[in-house]
Design a protein around this motif. Structure first.
Motif, PDB file in Angstrom:
ATOM      1  N   ARG A  53      31.390  69.036  27.060  1.00  0.00           N
ATOM      2  CA  ARG A  53      31.947  69.917  28.035  1.00  0.00           C
ATOM      3  C   ARG A  53      33.084  69.447  28.530  1.00  0.00           C
ATOM      4  NH1 ARG A  53      28.065  71.802  32.279  1.00  0.00           N
ATOM      5  NH2 ARG A  53      27.459  69.648  31.768  1.00  0.00           N
ATOM      6  N   THR A  54      34.291  70.145  28.487  1.00  0.00           N
ATOM      7  CA  THR A  54      35.409  69.292  29.318  1.00  0.00           C
ATOM      8  C   THR A  54      35.108  69.283  30.890  1.00  0.00           C
ATOM      9  OG1 THR A  54      36.465  71.808  29.530  1.00  0.00           O
ATOM     10  CG2 THR A  54      37.136  70.289  27.551  1.00  0.00           C
ATOM     11  N   GLY A  55      35.641  68.401  31.380  1.00  0.00           N
ATOM     12  CA  GLY A  55      35.655  67.972  32.883  1.00  0.00           C
ATOM     13  C   GLY A  55      34.489  67.446  33.240  1.00  0.00           C
ATOM     14  N   THR A  56      33.587  66.996  32.307  1.00  0.00           N
ATOM     15  CA  THR A  56      32.304  66.067  32.811  1.00  0.00           C
ATOM     16  C   THR A  56      32.755  64.662  32.553  1.00  0.00           C
ATOM     17  OG1 THR A  56      31.422  66.057  30.404  1.00  0.00           O
ATOM     18  CG2 THR A  56      30.794  67.981  31.564  1.00  0.00           C
ATOM     19  N   LYS A  57      31.641  63.643  33.423  1.00  0.00           N
ATOM     20  CA  LYS A  57      32.022  62.540  33.222  1.00  0.00           C
ATOM     21  C   LYS A  57      32.125  61.954  32.018  1.00  0.00           C
ATOM     22  CE  LYS A  57      31.532  61.672  37.739  1.00  0.00           C
ATOM     23  NZ  LYS A  57      32.157  60.814  38.873  1.00  0.00           N
ATOM     24  N   GLN A  58      31.024  62.315  30.906  1.00  0.00           N
ATOM     25  CA  GLN A  58      30.882  61.994  29.611  1.00  0.00           C
ATOM     26  C   GLN A  58      32.440  62.146  28.959  1.00  0.00           C
ATOM     27  OE1 GLN A  58      28.337  63.854  26.800  1.00  0.00           O
ATOM     28  NE2 GLN A  58      27.559  61.972  26.236  1.00  0.00           N
ATOM     29  N   ALA A  59      32.930  63.418  29.158  1.00  0.00           N
ATOM     30  CA  ALA A  59      34.454  63.715  28.701  1.00  0.00           C
ATOM     31  C   ALA A  59      35.377  62.783  29.047  1.00  0.00           C
ATOM     32  CB  ALA A  59      34.581  65.047  28.916  1.00  0.00           C
ATOM     33  N   GLN A  60      35.228  62.386  30.506  1.00  0.00           N
ATOM     34  CA  GLN A  60      36.122  61.501  30.970  1.00  0.00           C
ATOM     35  C   GLN A  60      36.152  60.104  30.485  1.00  0.00           C
ATOM     36  OE1 GLN A  60      34.961  61.433  35.252  1.00  0.00           O
ATOM     37  NE2 GLN A  60      36.729  62.716  35.898  1.00  0.00           N
ATOM     38  N   ILE A  61      34.963  59.779  30.002  1.00  0.00           N
ATOM     39  CA  ILE A  61      34.753  58.315  29.430  1.00  0.00           C
ATOM     40  C   ILE A  61      35.528  58.266  27.983  1.00  0.00           C
ATOM     41  CG2 ILE A  61      33.180  56.506  28.826  1.00  0.00           C
ATOM     42  CD1 ILE A  61      31.231  57.400  31.217  1.00  0.00           C
TER      43      ILE A  61
ATOM     44  N   GLY B  74      42.313  51.363  24.992  1.00  0.00           N
ATOM     45  CA  GLY B  74      40.936  51.427  25.240  1.00  0.00           C
ATOM     46  C   GLY B  74      40.563  51.482  26.750  1.00  0.00           C
ATOM     47  N   ALA B  75      39.440  50.954  27.083  1.00  0.00           N
ATOM     48  CA  ALA B  75      38.977  50.779  28.481  1.00  0.00           C
ATOM     49  C   ALA B  75      37.975  49.757  28.766  1.00  0.00           C
ATOM     50  CB  ALA B  75      38.515  52.359  29.009  1.00  0.00           C
ATOM     51  N   ALA B  76      38.363  49.071  30.050  1.00  0.00           N
ATOM     52  CA  ALA B  76      37.483  48.006  30.344  1.00  0.00           C
ATOM     53  C   ALA B  76      36.261  48.683  31.319  1.00  0.00           C
ATOM     54  CB  ALA B  76      38.011  46.977  30.973  1.00  0.00           C
ATOM     55  N   ILE B  77      35.063  48.106  31.514  1.00  0.00           N
ATOM     56  CA  ILE B  77      34.155  48.525  32.132  1.00  0.00           C
ATOM     57  C   ILE B  77      34.608  48.877  33.637  1.00  0.00           C
ATOM     58  CG2 ILE B  77      31.900  48.023  33.505  1.00  0.00           C
ATOM     59  CD1 ILE B  77      31.483  48.721  30.451  1.00  0.00           C
ATOM     60  N   SER B  78      35.432  48.021  34.350  1.00  0.00           N
ATOM     61  CA  SER B  78      36.053  47.988  35.675  1.00  0.00           C
ATOM     62  C   SER B  78      37.036  49.258  35.786  1.00  0.00           C
ATOM     63  CB  SER B  78      36.834  46.808  35.838  1.00  0.00           C
ATOM     64  OG  SER B  78      37.734  46.633  35.232  1.00  0.00           O
ATOM     65  N   GLU B  79      37.466  49.536  34.544  1.00  0.00           N
ATOM     66  CA  GLU B  79      38.421  50.914  34.695  1.00  0.00           C
ATOM     67  C   GLU B  79      37.697  51.985  34.684  1.00  0.00           C
ATOM     68  OE1 GLU B  79      40.864  49.966  31.132  1.00  0.00           O
ATOM     69  OE2 GLU B  79      41.782  48.495  32.135  1.00  0.00           O
ATOM     70  N   ILE B  80      36.438  52.006  33.778  1.00  0.00           N
ATOM     71  CA  ILE B  80      35.837  53.266  33.733  1.00  0.00           C
ATOM     72  C   ILE B  80      34.956  53.377  35.045  1.00  0.00           C
ATOM     73  CG2 ILE B  80      33.806  54.214  32.533  1.00  0.00           C
ATOM     74  CD1 ILE B  80      34.676  52.723  30.066  1.00  0.00           C
ATOM     75  N   VAL B  81      34.512  52.338  35.543  1.00  0.00           N
ATOM     76  CA  VAL B  81      33.724  52.323  37.269  1.00  0.00           C
ATOM     77  C   VAL B  81      34.943  53.060  37.932  1.00  0.00           C
ATOM     78  CG1 VAL B  81      33.013  51.010  38.561  1.00  0.00           C
ATOM     79  CG2 VAL B  81      32.134  50.529  36.716  1.00  0.00           C
ATOM     80  N   ALA B  82      35.907  52.683  37.912  1.00  0.00           N
ATOM     81  CA  ALA B  82      36.978  53.014  39.074  1.00  0.00           C
ATOM     82  C   ALA B  82      37.364  54.767  38.649  1.00  0.00           C
ATOM     83  CB  ALA B  82      38.337  52.377  38.786  1.00  0.00           C
ATOM     84  N   GLU B  83      37.118  54.926  37.632  1.00  0.00           N
ATOM     85  CA  GLU B  83      37.560  56.511  37.070  1.00  0.00           C
ATOM     86  C   GLU B  83      36.300  57.326  37.535  1.00  0.00           C
ATOM     87  OE1 GLU B  83      39.764  59.614  35.984  1.00  0.00           O
ATOM     88  OE2 GLU B  83      40.349  57.629  35.881  1.00  0.00           O
ATOM     89  N   THR B  84      35.247  56.849  37.153  1.00  0.00           N
ATOM     90  CA  THR B  84      33.839  57.629  37.437  1.00  0.00           C
ATOM     91  C   THR B  84      33.067  57.703  38.712  1.00  0.00           C
ATOM     92  OG1 THR B  84      32.409  56.122  36.242  1.00  0.00           O
ATOM     93  CG2 THR B  84      33.719  57.993  35.053  1.00  0.00           C
ATOM     94  N   GLY B  85      33.418  56.344  39.292  1.00  0.00           N
ATOM     95  CA  GLY B  85      32.705  56.116  40.496  1.00  0.00           C
ATOM     96  C   GLY B  85      31.297  55.709  40.107  1.00  0.00           C
ATOM     97  N   TRP B  86      30.818  55.503  38.845  1.00  0.00           N
ATOM     98  CA  TRP B  86      29.639  54.932  38.491  1.00  0.00           C
ATOM     99  C   TRP B  86      29.395  53.384  38.882  1.00  0.00           C
ATOM    100  CZ3 TRP B  86      28.421  57.611  33.056  1.00  0.00           C
ATOM    101  CH2 TRP B  86      28.072  58.931  33.286  1.00  0.00           C
TER     102      TRP B  86
END
Length: 186
Positions: free
Chosen positions: A119-127, A136-148
């Motif tokens: 589904r579009t707009g989900t955290k999984q879709a963002q990742i 690509g993406a580093a863990i720190s970048e994904i953490v900043a984007e998702t808040g996880w």
């Protein structure tokens, strides 16, 4: 593509939430000739597909074809996209069913890509979008984007994306960024 009716939208939305995108059972109140007509139109428009049901596994039965065999209904990629669900990987369920009927080419589970509907707009879709970038993406970048937290991101990558969805995720250590994950040879 024609505009979806309320009934078609309900059928496809329910199918998107079920294992293997089964369109059965149909909504309450939709039975008999009305059900046959609605399903026939959806098949004609490519929104649903009728495939052989595996009755031993308890798959829902749409109609019997004789000799203990029957068919079931599955939402197609076009049907899922019609309600706003983007298909990320190839539709393997139907391909696997068709290949099983061909005795010469039985697929193995490791060779069969899994059907994935995100589904579009989900955290999984963002990742997934972050991993598809060329850098690509580093863990720190994904953490900043998702808040996880970092361990949640790593769990999503290894569990949901790699194992459950079967996405080809590669990782490499890069100075200054740490471990960088990429999707599909990006």
């Amino acid at each position: 593509m024609p505009k979806l009716t309320n009934t078609q939208t309900i059928i496809l939305s329910a199918a998107a939430q079920r294992t293997d995108n089964f369109a059965l059972p149909l909504p309450k109140g939709l039975a008999g000739a009305a059900a046959k007509m609605a399903v026939a139109r959806m098949i004609a428009h490519g929104l649903l597909e009728e495939v052989e049901a595996n009755l031993r596994c308890g798959e829902p039965l749409w109609r019997e074809t004789g000799d203990g065999h029957g068919t079931t209904l599955i939402a197609t990629e076009a049907g899922l996209e019609a309600i706003g669900i983007k298909a990320v990987a190839a539709r393997a369920e139907t391909a696997a069913r068709k290949a099983k009927s061909d005795a010469d080419s039985l697929p193995t589970t490791s060779d069969t890509p899994k059907h994935v509907a995100i589904r579009t707009g989900t955290k999984q879709a963002q990742i997934i979008a972050l991993l598809q970038r060329p850098e690509g993406a580093a863990i720190s970048e994904i953490v900043a984007e998702t808040g996880w937290l970092a361990h949640s991101v790593r769990g999503m990558i290894s569990g949901a994306l790699k194992k459950k969805l079967g996405l080809p995720i590669a990782s490499e250590k890069i100075d200054g960024r740490g471990t960088v994950y990429t999707l599909g040879g990006a």
